[in-house]
Scaffold this motif. Structure first.
Motif, PDB file in Angstrom:
ATOM      1  N   ALA A  31       0.832  -1.205   0.000  1.00 19.21           N
ATOM      2  CA  ALA A  31       0.000   0.000   0.000  1.00 19.21           C
ATOM      3  C   ALA A  31       0.867   1.256   0.000  1.00 19.21           C
ATOM      4  N   LEU A  32       1.848   1.285   0.867  1.00 18.12           N
ATOM      5  CA  LEU A  32       2.717   2.460   0.946  1.00 18.12           C
ATOM      6  C   LEU A  32       3.517   2.660  -0.340  1.00 18.12           C
ATOM      7  N   MET A  33       4.036   1.583  -0.901  1.00 16.73           N
ATOM      8  CA  MET A  33       4.823   1.702  -2.133  1.00 16.73           C
ATOM      9  C   MET A  33       3.958   2.187  -3.303  1.00 16.73           C
ATOM     10  N   HIS A  34       2.735   1.692  -3.399  1.00 13.85           N
ATOM     11  CA  HIS A  34       1.873   2.136  -4.496  1.00 13.85           C
ATOM     12  C   HIS A  34       1.450   3.589  -4.320  1.00 13.85           C
ATOM     13  N   GLU A  35       1.211   4.012  -3.095  1.00 14.50           N
ATOM     14  CA  GLU A  35       0.887   5.423  -2.865  1.00 14.50           C
ATOM     15  C   GLU A  35       2.071   6.307  -3.226  1.00 14.50           C
ATOM     16  N   ALA A  47      -4.261  10.594  -1.433  1.00 16.02           N
ATOM     17  CA  ALA A  47      -5.640  10.391  -0.971  1.00 16.02           C
ATOM     18  C   ALA A  47      -5.813   9.037  -0.282  1.00 16.02           C
ATOM     19  N   TRP A  48      -4.816   8.188  -0.319  1.00 13.64           N
ATOM     20  CA  TRP A  48      -4.814   6.878   0.319  1.00 13.64           C
ATOM     21  C   TRP A  48      -5.875   5.926  -0.251  1.00 13.64           C
ATOM     22  N   VAL A  49      -6.317   6.160  -1.471  1.00 14.90           N
ATOM     23  CA  VAL A  49      -7.316   5.287  -2.077  1.00 14.90           C
ATOM     24  C   VAL A  49      -6.689   3.951  -2.468  1.00 14.90           C
ATOM     25  N   ILE A  50      -5.528   3.991  -3.092  1.00 20.17           N
ATOM     26  CA  ILE A  50      -4.866   2.741  -3.488  1.00 20.17           C
ATOM     27  C   ILE A  50      -4.393   1.996  -2.248  1.00 20.17           C
ATOM     28  N   ALA A  51      -4.033   2.725  -1.202  1.00 17.78           N
ATOM     29  CA  ALA A  51      -3.651   2.067   0.045  1.00 17.78           C
ATOM     30  C   ALA A  51      -4.833   1.280   0.603  1.00 17.78           C
ATOM     31  N   ARG A  52      -6.024   1.837   0.513  1.00 20.18           N
ATOM     32  CA  ARG A  52      -7.217   1.114   0.969  1.00 20.18           C
ATOM     33  C   ARG A  52      -7.406  -0.173   0.179  1.00 20.18           C
TER      34      ARG A  52
END
Length: 142
Positions: A31-35, A47-52
């Motif tokens: 999640a962190l790497m993708h954000e 926005a932390w959407v991909i982290a979700r």
């Protein structure tokens, strides 16, 4: 990442349940790497959407592992394997369509991808021209 984290957690929660927090830790790192990648692509506020997306998947995989361990020695194990596979496929596709496109839209990803594709094509054309020039020089001799 999985094996070192699992080895560290075996001491805390035991061998049987060490996989659950390890899976959650792995998905949190994803999640962190993708954000971080999304931030570098669009330079927009996170926005932390991909982290979700990845955290939800971590919870789903942890639930799947727990269910499989609970039903390991029952006659339902074979059915559970098939049902869990189908459910996880559907879950990934639904969450992907729901949570992946929205953060990418403001970043103008399609236009950037088009420009980068054109740049790669132009680079290959230039490289091809250089190689043709060199091969002609070598063929014609000194």
């Amino acid at each position: 990442m999985y094996n070192p984290v699992r080895s560290a957690l075996v001491c805390l929660v035991g061998r049987q349940w060490a996989a659950l927090p390890t899976v959650l830790t792995g998905f949190a790192a994803l999640a962190l790497m993708h954000e971080l990648m999304l931030y570098h692509i669009g330079r927009k506020e996170v926005a932390w959407v991909i982290a979700r997306f990845f955290l939800l998947h971590g919870v789903a995989v942890a639930a799947k592992v727990t269910a499989k361990k609970a039903l390991r020695s029952t006659r339902w194990q074979r059915l559970l394997a098939e049902v869990s596979r189908v459910l996880m496929e559907r879950f990934v596709v639904m969450m992907g369509f729901w949570l992946f496109p929205p953060p990418l839209l403001p970043c103008d990803v399609a236009a950037k991808a088009g420009r980068e594709t054109i740049a790669v094509v132009e680079f290959v054309k230039g490289l091809w021209n250089i190689l043709r020039f060199i091969s002609r020089k070598l063929a014609s001799g000194p």
